[in-house]
Design an enzyme around this catalytic site. Structure first.
Site, short mmCIF file in Angstrom:
data_model
loop_
_atom_site.label_atom_id
_atom_site.label_comp_id
_atom_site.label_asym_id
_atom_site.label_seq_id
_atom_site.Cartn_x
_atom_site.Cartn_y
_atom_site.Cartn_z
CD GLU A 106 35.80 -9.81 21.94
OE1 GLU A 106 36.18 -9.77 23.17
OE2 GLU A 106 36.48 -9.37 20.97
CD GLU A 126 35.55 -5.45 18.99
OE1 GLU A 126 36.73 -5.60 19.34
OE2 GLU A 126 34.52 -5.70 19.50
#
Ligand code: GAL
Length: 674
Positions: A154, A313
């Site tokens: 991320e 995710e």
């Protein structure tokens, strides 16, 4: 050409982040046995493992990872999405290189002890990251478990930009490359204002803490620079992996629609990864979470250029980082997972496999909860694994969209700088509101960059794009000229790429296509409302914003009935060439948006969808293996979704003709015959 699908994965991806280093190896045996039971096909490993893989500088311990990958592959056929652990440098690294810790705009240096504390301009960090990436690629390039590389984690959170001295030097180099001469920079940033003129690039710093508002051009360029710096780091790792492990696709997990991660221009990132992957968590702020989920999935697919992508995710139940973290209701997890699949994901992966006992995320749900296998979450995970498996034929198909919404991170960066006409105008709020209105009309949305080819879409919506280049303005004009229907919301097309107001009356980039000028903005005070009335007597409500609009070719459809702008046009339509361009000059409530979009959809000849209840989603994926209709019922009532063909429902195996029954809270996927 690099590979774009995880190597060796012949089914949809189902699994999650797996952090076996938190457990004794005896537990791993149970893990893989239960993974098999749940139908897990791929896990993400090693994302935070740098301190274990390189316990001291230049000393490596790959033994545990060798054993883990062998265990996953040899005995269980589970594929690995292998992380480069560069988001979590070890403590020894920071002892040796404390200046690799990032600095905030007010000069505070972060400390070690969490994750993601990285100055991405730092040469020592870059060298250490390249080294560990090289070691991993060399060791595992040919490992049979390896399916996908997961670079970093991320990018953009928790630190989107660093303001230290190495970043200052790097920024100056970036500015020199971008502008060539300091005069060009002075012109672009408008440094004649408040005596900010620079005589040399050496005089320029990052936009650190200033006594009052700093230069907006500088602030905007720093956002671009910080994003480009993160991308340089990604590309450096990716190129090592491509060179040493050809044939293995490389990804990094995005967070496309999360407003907490708006510092990354995913249009640019989408072009750099081999496979777009995304993380999505429900934000429980009282709004309909499944609408934000649909938006995130549509945006991710659009960033992938319409190609299949992968949800890397999401959560099986509650998370642990919001003020309140409700559990998911029975059936909600599967609905969430399969709604992502409907909108293009090639599977459904979670954070994380086994719930941690220690550390910051021990109260975050997982596939295998603290409570073990005798739990609702586990039973639903096993059920979902089998549902996902029954959908394997959809691999490679693409989601069909009806309309486009323009989206531009760079425009938001500019819009969100200080000293704007109203702090209550939030461009993201408008994007969400327009998306929701389209969702409620059962339209599937593609997002598009303002300069992209829009000719495939009958309707294009511009929720709030304050920054718009002249090229984007021309693009929209051409789109309408050629028969498109355009809907533009207020405070769009105002400034150019340097945050300078376009020459002439507002909205500079859109004046011609909209057939109007805006003489003055008239933002409303908090909680003020304006009434606007339509030709048929209909009345709508505006909030936050109003404007003195002067039609110059556009017709007036709704007019301000009260407030300072009373008597002025509020909603207009400009017929231009073969198409029409609508303008909405206030923040309409949901009812108003629906009314305007309904009429614009008529202009675009989009037939209204009258036979589906609210909160029943219908989305189609189509490709070589067929056409698949996904029906997601978010309501508490059983429903029937009409079909104009026959087909087979893949989760139940039942035949469907004329309609498919979708019980309350469930998903059905019909493979249409022929
Ligand atoms: C993600 C992150 C994961 C985990 C998860 C919890 O943003 O990539 O490592 O922290 O959030 O929701």
């Amino acid at each position: 050409m690099p590979e774009t699908t995880p190597k060796g994965l012949t089914r949809l991806a189902f699994g999650g982040d797996y952090n076996p280093e938190q457990w004794p190896e005896t537990v791993w045996q149970e893990d893989v046995r239960l993974m098999r039971e749940a139908g897990v096909t791929m896990v993400s490993v090693g994302i935070f493992s740098w301190a274990l893989l390189e316990p001291s500088p230049g000393a490596y311990d790959f033994g545990w990872l060798d054993r883990l990958l062998d265990l996953l592959h040899d005995d269980h056929g589970i594929r690995a999405d292998l992380g480069t652990p560069t988001v979590a440098p070890p403590a020894w690294f920071y002892r040796a290189h404390p200046e690799a810790l990032p600095v905030t705009a007010d000069g505070t240096r972060y400390e070690f002890g969490s994750r993601g504390a990285i100055c991405h301009s730092n040469a020592d960090y870059r060298a250490a990251a390249a080294n560990i990436t090289t070691r991993l690629a060399t060791r595992y390039a040919d490992h049979p478990a390896l399916a996908l590389w997961h670079v970093h984690n991320e990018y953009g959170v928790p630190v989107s930009a660093c303001y230290c001295d190495s970043c200052a030097a790097h920024f100056r180099r970036w500015l020199t490359d971008t502008y060539g001469t300091v005069d060009a920079l002075n012109e672009a940033w408008g440094t004649a204002f408040w005596g900010q003129r620079y005589a040399d690039f050496d005089q320029i710093n990052p936009p650190r803490l200033t006594p009052t508002v700093g230069n907006p051009g500088q602030a905007l360029d720093y956002k671009r620079f910080a994003d480009a710096t993160l991308r340089e780091n990604f590309v450096a790792e990716r190129d090592i992996l491509h060179r040493l492990a050809p044939g293995i696709p490389v990804t990094t997990n995005f967070m496309t629609a999360l407003s907490q991660c708006d510092s990354v221009d995913y249009w640019a990132w989408g072009r750099e990864v081999d496979l777009v992957t995304n993380d999505h968590y429900l934000i429980t702020d009282g709004r309909r979470t499944h609408v934000n989920l649909a938006m995130a999935a549509d945006l991710t697919r659009s960033v992938a250029g319409g190609a299949p992508w992968l949800l890397l995710e999401h959560s099986t139940s509650g998370v642990n980082w919001q003020p309140h973290n409700p559990a998911k209701a029975p059936g909600q997890m599967a609905r969430n997972s399969l709604a992502h699949v409907a909108r293009g994901s090639e599977g459904a992966m979670f954070f994380q496999w086994r719930q941690s006992r220690r550390g910051a995320e021990k109260f975050h749900s997982s596939m295998l909860p603290h409570g073990g296998t005798d739990t609702r979450v586990w039973r639903e995970v096993v059920e979902l694994g089998s549902a996902v498996d029954s959908l394997r034929t959809i691999r490679g198909t693409r989601t069909r969209a009806d309309v486009a919404v323009l989206w531009d991170w760079q425009s938001w960066w500019a819009q969100n700088l200080q000293w704007r006409p109203s702090e209550d105008h939030d461009p993201r709020e408008r994007a969400d509101a327009f998306y929701e209105a389209l969702y409620d009309r059962h339209l599937t949305v593609d997002f598009a960059h303002p300069e992209a080819d829009l000719s495939a879409y009958p309707l294009v919506v511009v929720p709030a794009l304050y920054l718009m280049t002249e090229a984007a303005g021309n693009n929209l004009k051409e789109y309408v000229d050629n028969g498109g229907t355009l809907v533009v919301s207020y405070f769009s097309g105002i400034v150019d790429e340097h945050d300078a107001v376009h020459d002439g009356p507002y909205p500079g980039a859109l004046r011609d296509v909209l057939g109007l000028t805006v003489e003055e903005f008239s933002p409303l005070l908090k909680d003020d409302r304006v009434r606007i009335t339509g030709p048929d007597g209909s009345e709508l409500t505006g909030e936050v914003w109003s404007e003195f609009v002067v039609p110059r070719g556009a017709e007036t459809l709704w007019t301000y009935a009260d407030g300072l702008t009373a008597g002025h046009p509020a909603v207009t339509r400009h017929r231009l060439g073969e198409g029409s361009a609508w303008y909405v000059s206030t923040r309409l409530t949901a009812q108003g948006l629906d009314a305007v979009l309904g009429l614009a959809a008529d202009d675009a000849r989009i037939a209204p969808c009258t036979d589906l209840p609210r909160d029943v989603e219908v989305v189609c994926r189509t490709g070589e293996s067929g056409t698949f209709l996904f029906a997601v019922n978010h309501t508490a009532l059983d429903t029937k979704v009409p079909l104009d063909a026959h087909g087979t429902e893949l989760l139940t195996g039942e035949r469907a003709a004329g309609h498919v029954s979708v019980p309350a809270g469930t998903v059905r996927v019909v493979r249409l015959d022929g």
